[in-house]
Design a protein around this motif. Sequence first.
Motif, PDB file in Angstrom:
ATOM      1  N   CYS A 435      37.559  60.090  -8.929  1.00 14.83           N
ATOM      2  CA  CYS A 435      36.189  60.162  -8.432  1.00 14.83           C
ATOM      3  C   CYS A 435      36.158  59.418  -7.104  1.00 14.83           C
ATOM      4  O   CYS A 435      36.486  58.237  -7.046  1.00 14.83           O
ATOM      5  CB  CYS A 435      35.215  59.511  -9.414  1.00 14.83           C
ATOM      6  N   CYS A 438      34.041  56.251  -6.661  1.00 16.33           N
ATOM      7  CA  CYS A 438      34.370  55.066  -7.456  1.00 16.33           C
ATOM      8  C   CYS A 438      35.837  54.653  -7.389  1.00 16.33           C
ATOM      9  O   CYS A 438      36.213  53.618  -7.949  1.00 16.33           O
ATOM     10  CB  CYS A 438      34.039  55.305  -8.927  1.00 16.33           C
ATOM     11  N   CYS A 460      33.356  61.209 -14.494  1.00 18.20           N
ATOM     12  CA  CYS A 460      33.609  59.817 -14.108  1.00 18.20           C
ATOM     13  C   CYS A 460      32.733  58.926 -14.990  1.00 18.20           C
ATOM     14  O   CYS A 460      31.513  59.013 -14.941  1.00 18.20           O
ATOM     15  CB  CYS A 460      33.269  59.585 -12.634  1.00 18.20           C
ATOM     16  N   ARG A 462      32.195  55.879 -14.715  1.00 16.72           N
ATOM     17  CA  ARG A 462      31.505  54.812 -13.994  1.00 16.72           C
ATOM     18  C   ARG A 462      30.191  55.273 -13.396  1.00 16.72           C
ATOM     19  O   ARG A 462      29.191  54.585 -13.470  1.00 16.72           O
ATOM     20  CB  ARG A 462      32.386  54.304 -12.854  1.00 16.72           C
ATOM     21  N   CYS A 463      30.208  56.449 -12.752  1.00 17.94           N
ATOM     22  CA  CYS A 463      28.999  56.860 -12.031  1.00 17.94           C
ATOM     23  C   CYS A 463      28.389  58.118 -12.620  1.00 17.94           C
ATOM     24  O   CYS A 463      27.403  58.629 -12.110  1.00 17.94           O
ATOM     25  CB  CYS A 463      29.289  57.070 -10.553  1.00 17.94           C
TER      26      CYS A 463
HETATM   27 ZN    ZN Z   1      32.420  57.843 -10.132  1.00 16.40          ZN
END
Ligand code: ZN
Length: 732
Positions: A435, A438, A460, A462-463
């Motif tokens: 990603c 990130c 992803c 994280r995001c």
């Molecule tokens: Zn991400």
Amino acid sequence: MPGTRISVPFGHQKAILGIAISESAIEADTSITDLASPSTDTQSRQPKKPTHKLRSIHGTLESSPVLNEELLALCQWCADYYHYPLGDTCQLALPALLRKPVCIPQNKTITWVLNNAGSMTTDTSLRRSPKQQEALALFKRLKNISKDQLKFHEISPATIKTLHQKKLLDKQELSVNLLPLKRKHPLLKEGALQLNPEQKIALERIVFNKFNAYLLDGITGSGKTEVYLQAIHAVLNNNKQALILVPEIGLTPQTAARFKHRFNVPVATLHSGLSNMQRFKIWQAIKHNQYPIVIGTRSSVFSPLNDLGLIVVDEEHDLSYKQQEGVRYSARDVAIVRAQKLNIPLILGSATPALETLQNALSGRYQHLTLRQRAQSQSLPTIKCIETTSSGLGEEAITAIRKTIAQGQQVLVFINRRGYAPTLICQNCKWMCQCEACDNRMTLHRTQSQIHNARQYLHCHRCDYRTAVPNKCPNCNSSHLNFLGTGTQREEEDLEKIFTDIPILRIDRDSTSQKGRLEELFKQINTGKPCILIGTQMLAKGHHFANLGLGIILGIDQSFFSSDFRGAERIGQLLTQVSGRIGRENTRCNGSQVLIQTQFVDHPLLQQLLKQNYYEFAKTLLNERQLTAMPPYEFITVIRCHCTQAQAAQQFLHEARLQAQSIIPAHTNLQYLGPMPAAIEKRANRYHFILQIKSSSRAERQQLLRQLCQRLETSKQPNGLHWLVDVDPQEF
Ligand code: ZN
Ligand code: ADP
Ligand code: ZN
């Protein structure tokens, strides 16, 4: 009155919410803390503007305070300790609906109350109306009757109307919640269990009329909950209330159910699944003493119970007690402070206590209560490591599953990774799907577990960015793209191929996102019929499944190399908790086992955990922490900063460090480290950096942070830069 919500003019905005914190006799104005612009005046907590600049408030929003003196003081403590404005910490104690400057309409009900004249009236004066006589006699017995209850008592509205006209009854409009709670008898709905000797000793050591923190250090399945229940019984018997904090109610509905089954009193459960309105109603009912028992997650530590007699923090080591956004408080630590201020006992329960807590117990600050036997004398499972380099289930594990299922038992497969595979890799050039926002590998997911027709996408974690799976390598155009590693979905698929006639239940965030799905899965598990559970952390927490005979743990290897100083503690807790789900009840489970698949069979941490127990393991870690001067022997604070420009974030923290050093220069017991990248350096195109401050004195840290925050708040910052203080961080 302090604790009352008020509507306040602020700048050009029409109105913002304020909470009165004190009243001044000279001015008409109330000294307030404003909630909308928390970053101003944080140091003094109370505006110190010259009087002529003070403005009048619009008015109060309720007739009575929403925060009583006790909670206001607790919020003040949080503001001081965590270095956030009082306005922010007051919000923690309010349900979302009350965080805006609007009045909330109340559900009212009419109640008829016998007044003095009424109680003096003799039957003879109503001789000609037997109906009124009857009604009056009833009122003399019950004092008041709500409108809804009139029908039940066979009193007609006409009779009431006449008695009211004769000025014998008064009409009262009460908020529904204000109706007094009638306690039912007996208090217990079901009999308490006969405590075993260890439980009995633990319970007897708890003193109810003063503050003490007790660590109930009991192995998994040792019957900690029964100790809580009997302690709560003692509290209710004293007409006091109990607050129980749990990591996540949705995950362990059984725990809440046990409290509801035991007692004949209303039990409030506060969890993330409630709507704002539901939450508000429960909050209000708690405030009006409708719930002698409140069970809830992190933020429930601020529940407006008026007559607390005990606080329990179950699974006190759990990370979810630390809030990772907004005010970074630890509900466990706030619970300790609340109990201390109220001078009541607090029980911290865990099979794998946090090192901070254990250290407090070992040093004698907390009372150490231990349960070293399982409650029904089942033995703990035997734990064995299997050496393997493959990420999926090996031969030995599959054979063990087969055997366990044949014995009519259930199996738990633990992998701490949801999705199908952790990443996609090009066989030709080793390109991996990242990603870009990130710098994080993207996880491959499938939308359905059917082997055919599976639709897949990259995600992803994280995001939350999702994208389609490429057909060809974007780097070298090769079509040899392969999955690397394994996740819950892939194991599910593999197991479905091997065990075609056994239910395979996947329990992770993806499979349980639908409402009610988790309950369905639990129901199926609780039938006790043979099945295979595959799941993440969600399965490691406090569950009590009776018929699990085998546990298999996959994919823990990278945790041995965690850069976090708490890595070892975490893996010890995780392995102990997962193992703790196995062989809990069914006697056929004697001989239950746990298999850990790993490349590092000889890893010293793993060996120690297997040969000894979590307690010995934790004591060794404590020694190391002492030698390396790490928490709980030293106190850590981090200043976090994130920005779209890495350089700006670094620069801000660099200046923060210089400021800090000018307030208190570094010395042997006060160290500054950084700025350095946070553990997750990039997320959604923002760069995260930290400055770490390590100190051996809490008082010195307080002094430093107080001044530092004040300076940083007034310093000039580039647009879009955010910073915050994280006192006693759990993650870096
Ligand atoms: Zn991400
Ligand atoms: P923990 O919370 O320590 O993991 P639990 O409280 O869930 O353990 O108890 C494990 C099991 O043992 C439960 O089924 C519980 O009903 C049972 N149990 C607990 N205490 C006793 C007791 N004194 N006698 C019989 N069974 C008990
Ligand atoms: Zn390639």
